[in-house]
Write a protein that holds these residues in place. Structure first.
Motif, short mmCIF file in Angstrom:
data_model
loop_
_atom_site.label_atom_id
_atom_site.label_comp_id
_atom_site.label_asym_id
_atom_site.label_seq_id
_atom_site.Cartn_x
_atom_site.Cartn_y
_atom_site.Cartn_z
N TYR A 1 0.85 -1.20 0.00
CA TYR A 1 0.00 0.00 0.00
C TYR A 1 0.88 1.24 0.00
N LEU A 2 0.52 2.22 -0.83
CA LEU A 2 1.26 3.49 -0.93
C LEU A 2 0.28 4.65 -0.90
N ASN A 3 0.61 5.67 -0.12
CA ASN A 3 -0.19 6.89 -0.03
C ASN A 3 0.75 8.08 -0.23
N LEU A 4 0.46 8.90 -1.24
CA LEU A 4 1.32 10.03 -1.60
C LEU A 4 0.52 11.33 -1.63
N SER B 1 -2.13 3.69 -3.97
CA SER B 1 -1.93 2.47 -4.73
C SER B 1 -1.98 1.28 -3.77
N LEU B 2 -2.70 0.23 -4.18
CA LEU B 2 -2.75 -1.01 -3.43
C LEU B 2 -2.51 -2.14 -4.42
N GLN B 3 -1.37 -2.82 -4.28
CA GLN B 3 -0.98 -3.88 -5.21
C GLN B 3 -0.80 -5.20 -4.48
N SER B 4 -1.19 -6.27 -5.17
CA SER B 4 -0.92 -7.61 -4.67
C SER B 4 0.01 -8.32 -5.64
N ALA B 5 0.72 -9.30 -5.14
CA ALA B 5 1.59 -10.13 -5.97
C ALA B 5 1.42 -11.58 -5.53
N LEU B 6 1.35 -12.47 -6.50
CA LEU B 6 1.24 -13.90 -6.25
C LEU B 6 2.23 -14.59 -7.17
N GLY B 7 3.19 -15.30 -6.60
CA GLY B 7 4.22 -15.87 -7.45
C GLY B 7 4.92 -17.05 -6.82
N GLY B 8 5.99 -17.46 -7.48
CA GLY B 8 6.78 -18.57 -6.99
C GLY B 8 8.21 -18.50 -7.49
N ARG B 9 9.13 -19.07 -6.70
CA ARG B 9 10.53 -19.17 -7.07
C ARG B 9 10.97 -20.63 -7.01
N ASN C 1 -5.11 2.31 -7.58
CA ASN C 1 -4.60 3.44 -8.34
C ASN C 1 -5.38 3.59 -9.64
N ASP C 2 -6.28 4.58 -9.69
CA ASP C 2 -7.15 4.79 -10.84
C ASP C 2 -6.67 5.98 -11.66
N ALA C 3 -7.30 6.15 -12.83
CA ALA C 3 -7.09 7.38 -13.59
C ALA C 3 -7.50 8.56 -12.71
#
Length: 465
Positions: A332-335, A359-367, A393-395
């Motif tokens: 999460y980011l607030n500017l 902005s609120l972003q998620s990530a789902l992954g693997g290594r 994060n919208d227009a």
């Protein structure tokens, strides 16, 4: 700064005018120029409103910034009259419809959109740098750790796979145990990228460099926390030489990790103080200006405050020399960026209202990593894949006015919709040698981003003392 009721009504008036069809009485107004992009249309509509007010007040004869603004907008309106066949044309610039649209774009503060882009870039870089440090700590890295160079491209950071499964790697590993509870580290950061021009935003190239240094303490065998300081510098150059935005970010970060068996939980929070210096070049043919061209640079500077929170969870499955790590992450980011007033372009300077971005972003992954023993050390080839999603994060629109407009007619400039979903794919190899020396080389590409293409190569050396 609060927008007064009268100013808000003027913004609403602009929005209403954009939906109005031309009539014979309106023929020749800038907003009816064919083929305008949204930000060109917003600027043309603003001049259609501001110019008649200034002319009625008699400002065109004054030797002042307001007088200069009056003469420049009168030239734009007369040019539209000449192209559309109606109204006065004495001060027409004598340019084509396409050139008039470009001139309207030059008057728009499109470079302001890069300020928000740079903030997300800075937050993502810090998150990945801290994530890499926490991964090292879980592997038992203590003492002095020089992580070297980590490369990020177009706001997307490289996820370094775990260097080595220390419990299965054998005697070649330098990370065999915990030497002490205190640790310090230094990371170097660099990123670069570009964004293509769209109907709502001018394209630009950017580069970011910085440093992150911190100290942490192992409270228990499974709990580590620390504090870090960061500095980064971002230079964004607008396409066609139309300006640039230089930003500096100074941050403090609190971070920690807790792990038991293969499960781990990472968390960190940061505060950044950002500074912005912008230069907007206004360039178009003008026989009424010195040298037959209007060529001015509007300069601005302002500050901003940024908060970032990051939480990640993963699990390391160790199978022989393989390490398989599924993970998820939430950021999460607030500017907030303060308002500012330009200077240096006479009547064409703008006053830009404060901005806010979330902005609120998620990530789902693997290594996947595999340790290979050699006579001189351990080599660990690795690959990773990650799906990222943007929730918040919208227009957005940022609001501005001509700084020397006494009637305070504000206008809104729209931005593009950010991409909601995209993917990261990467591969690389790490070598760990006797004596606590390790090095790595990796490659990553991002798929699914509109108007953005990039590839990244990462290399670095790590030394323990």
């Amino acid at each position: 700064m609060t927008i007064h009721r009268a100013s808000a009504l003027r913004i609403l008036w602009l929005s209403t005018l954009l939906a109005v069809a031309p009539s014979p009485a309106q023929a020749g107004e800038l907003r009816f120029t064919p083929g305008l992009t949204p930000y060109q249309l917003s600027m043309g509509t603003t001049i259609d409103i501001v110019c008649p007010q200034l002319l009625r007040a008699g400002f065109e004869t004054q030797s002042s910034p307001t007088g200069d603004l009056t003469r420049r907008c009168r030239e734009m309106r007369h040019t539209a009259n000449a192209l559309q066949g109606g109204g006065a044309t004495s001060f027409s610039l004598g340019i084509t419809t396409e050139q008039l649209a470009e001139a309207l774009g030059r008057l728009s503060p499109e470079e302001i959109t890069t300020q928000g882009t740079g903030a997300i870039e800075t937050g993502s870089n810090q998150a990945r740098a801290i994530g890499a440090r926490l991964g090292q700590l879980r592997l038992g890295a203590t003492g002095l750790s020089l992580s070297g160079l980590r490369l990020y491209v177009d706001g997307q950071s490289v996820e370094l796979a775990q260097l080595l499964d220390t419990h299965h790697a054998g005697g070649a590993s330098a990370d065999g145990g915990v030497a002490g509870r205190f640790g310090v580290f230094v990371n170097g950061l660099y990123s670069f990228g570009d964004k293509d021009t769209t109907s709502k935003e001018q394209g630009f190239d950017f580069g970011t460099g910085g440093v992150l240094a911190g100290v942490d303490y192992r409270f228990t065998d499974n709990l580590i926390a620390g504090v870090a300081l960061s500095f980064s510098s971002t230079d964004a150059d607008i396409d066609l030489g139309l300006g640039d935005v230089d930003s500096r970010s100074y941050g403090v970060i609190l971070y920690g990790t807790y792990y038991i068996a293969g499960l781990y939980i990472d968390a960190h929070g940061s505060f950044n103080w950002n500074t912005y210096d912008s230069r907007r070049r206004i360039l178009y043919a003008n026989p009424f200006d010195a040298g037959g061209v209007t060529d001015r640079t509007a300069k601005g500077d302002t500050d901003g405050r940024q908060f970032t929170i990051n939480l990640g969870v993963g699990y390391d499955f160790r199978v022989a020399r393989f390490t398989l790590t599924p993970y998820t992450r939430l950021e999460y980011l607030n500017l907030h960026i303060d308002d500012f007033r330009e200077h240096g372009a006479d009547g064409l300077d703008l006053e830009v209202r404060s901005q806010r971005l979330e902005s609120l972003q998620s990530a789902l992954g693997g290594r996947v990593a595999y340790a290979i023993s050699t006579p001189v050390g351990v080599v660990v080839p690795q690959v990773h894949a990650e799906w990222r999603h943007e929730f918040q994060n919208d227009a957005r629109n940022f609001t501005a006015k001509y700084a020397n407009d006494p009637f305070n007619t504000f206008f809104a400039i729209p931005t593009d919709n950010p991409d909601r979903n995209y993917f990261a794919l990467g591969a690389g190899a790490t070598a760990v040698f006797k004596g606590g020396v390790s090095g790595f080389l990796s490659y990553e590409t991002i798929l699914g981003l509109r108007d953005v293409s990039h590839h990244s190569f990462t290399g670095g050396v790590r030394v323990e003392f």
